[in-house]
Enzyme design. Sequence first.
Site, mmCIF file in Angstrom:
data_model
loop_
_atom_site.group_PDB
_atom_site.id
_atom_site.type_symbol
_atom_site.label_atom_id
_atom_site.label_comp_id
_atom_site.label_asym_id
_atom_site.label_seq_id
_atom_site.Cartn_x
_atom_site.Cartn_y
_atom_site.Cartn_z
ATOM 1 N N GLY A 71 1.426 -47.160 -45.978
ATOM 2 C CA GLY A 71 2.747 -48.027 -45.551
ATOM 3 C C GLY A 71 2.573 -49.417 -46.037
ATOM 4 N N THR A 72 3.604 -49.273 -47.103
ATOM 5 C CA THR A 72 3.447 -51.052 -47.383
ATOM 6 C C THR A 72 4.743 -51.699 -47.932
ATOM 7 O OG1 THR A 72 1.538 -50.681 -48.276
ATOM 8 C CG2 THR A 72 1.991 -52.401 -48.666
ATOM 9 N N THR A 73 4.415 -52.662 -48.587
ATOM 10 C CA THR A 73 5.457 -53.516 -49.574
ATOM 11 C C THR A 73 4.764 -54.587 -50.291
ATOM 12 O OG1 THR A 73 7.166 -53.460 -48.417
ATOM 13 C CG2 THR A 73 7.729 -54.430 -50.345
ATOM 14 N N CYS A 201 6.471 -48.260 -50.005
ATOM 15 C CA CYS A 201 8.116 -47.969 -49.219
ATOM 16 C C CYS A 201 8.904 -48.888 -49.418
ATOM 17 C CB CYS A 201 7.694 -46.879 -48.289
ATOM 18 S SG CYS A 201 6.293 -47.656 -47.423
#
Lengths: 275, 240
Positions: A71-73, A201
Site C-alpha cells: 500500500g502506498t501513494t 492505491c
Amino acid sequence: MAIFEVSGYKKYFELHEQIFPAGLTHLVDRTNHYNFGTKTQEFAVPPGVDPSGFLKSCNHDGGVCIEMNHGTTTLAFKFKHGVIVAVDSRASAGNYLASKDANKVIEINSYLLGTMSGSAADCQHWERLLAKECRLYRLRNNHRISVAAASKLLSNMMLGYRGMGLSMGSMICGWDKQGPGLYYVDDNGTRLSGRMFSTGCGNSYAYGVVDSGYREDMTVEEAYELGRRGITHATHRDAYSGGVVNMYHMREDGWIKVCKDDVSELIHQYRKGMF
Amino acid sequence: MLFTCMFQHFGDPGKMKDYHYTGPVEHKFSPYAFNGGTVLAVAGEDFAIVASDTRLSEGYSIHSRDSPKCYKLTDTTVLGCSGFHGDCLTLTKIIDARLKMYKHSNNKTMTSGAIAAMLSTILYSRRFFPYYVYNIIGGLDEEGKGAVYSFDPVGSYQRDTYKAGGSASAMLQPLLDNQIGFKNMEGVEHVPLTKDKAVQLVKDVFISAAERDVYTGDALRICVITKEGINEETIPLRKD
C-alpha cells in the site's frame, strides 16, 4: 567446442544472462532448498502449484495468515527545474499498520532515484538489485548509466517473473546526458517515459491534485508545494497511505532531500475550513 | 508435498455443509501451521532488549510452555522469530550456518546491520513459498548504539527504535508507541529510555499481552544486550 566460438553461436545459458543481466536466477522446486547459493540467486517454488495462487489458498487455514507489507501513494513529475519525487510512508500488512515511517525511495546513486509501491519486499529486493547493476555498469563502462537504461534493466527483471505474483510499481527518476528523466516501471514489465506519474492505491487522488495545479514553468517552491499537496490529499482519502511526506528534488547536479513533513499537520494547514 | 485432491468442488454448500453431506469436497494439505507467540524488541542508547513469551501452541492445544523464541546469533545480536515453529527452526539453522561461513571467509563476526540485510535476502529467496515467520532482530550497531530491525515474512525490512511482532503485536505496538515514542500525549518531556526502565516496561507490556491474547503466556524470556554481553532473564506469566 571451437566451432561455437568461431561462429559466435551462443548457448541459451549465456543468452539468458544477457537477457536477464541481473545474474543467473533459477527457480527451484526441490523440497530441500536451502539458500546457500550466495553466488547464483535461487528462488524456491512450491512444487506443482501456481505460485501466485498458492499463498491465497494457504491463508485462512487453521489460523495461518501470511500478510506482506503493502500500500502506498507515490508521485513524480518533471518541470523546468528538474524532477520532483514525493512519497508517503505507510506500510500496511492486511489491516494492520506495520510501519508509519517506511522508506519508499531508494537512492541508487547521486543522480538516480527509485520509488517503491506495491509489495515492500519485492520493491526493496529488485531495486537493490538494480542499484547493484547500475554500480557494475559504472565500473565496467566508466560512465554513469542513463535513466532509460536503468529503467530497462528493471523492466526486464520484471518480465522474467511475469505471472508469478510479484507486485511492484516504481518510478525511476534521474538526470543524465539527455536531461531530466522519468520512467514508470511495473510488475507486468510496462515501461513508460512521461512527464508525470503517480502509483499506488492512492494514485487517483494524487493525479487529481497535481493535474489541477501543474504548470511547466512553475518555480521550485511552487513545485514543492504541489508535491506536498498531492501526497497529503491522497493520504487523507486513501486508507492505505499516510505517515509523512518524503520529498526529493532531482537537479542537474544530483538529488536533494527537500522535506519530511507529517501529513496530519499538513492537512490541517490546507483545509482550515474543513474541520 | 502431498495434495489429496478427491473430486471437483460443486458450488458453495454454505451453512448446509455443517448439517448434511452436500457432495464431494476438495481437501488440501497445508504446509503451514500457526504456533503463536509474541516477540518484542527495544533499542536504547547503548543497549537493546529482545523479549519473547515461551508458549508453543497449535489450535486449541499448548504443545510446550518452555519454548522461547529468542535465538542468540552473535555476542551482539539476538533474533526473535514467531509464526510457524518449523520454519523458525529451519531459518535459524540456515542463519547459523551462514554466520559461520562469513566468519570463516572474512575472519570477523557479522554486524547487526549485515545480519539484517542477509536475513532479508534469505527470506526473499523464498518469495514464492515463504517462510511463515515474523522476525525481529535486536542488537548493537558498529557504534555501540541499540538497533532493532523488523521484517515481514518475505524479507522487507527497516530499522526501528522498537517493534512488536507475533500474535499480540497489534495489542503491544500501540502501547509502545505511547510509552517509548510519546505518541498521543501532549506536554510530556521526551526522556530518553534507561535500561532498567525499558526492562520494567517490557515486563509490564507482556503481562498485559498475556491477559488478553490466548497464544501468549506461560513465561517471558528477556535478553538484554549491552557491550558487556547478553544477559538472559526468565519471569513467569499467566499459565491459562
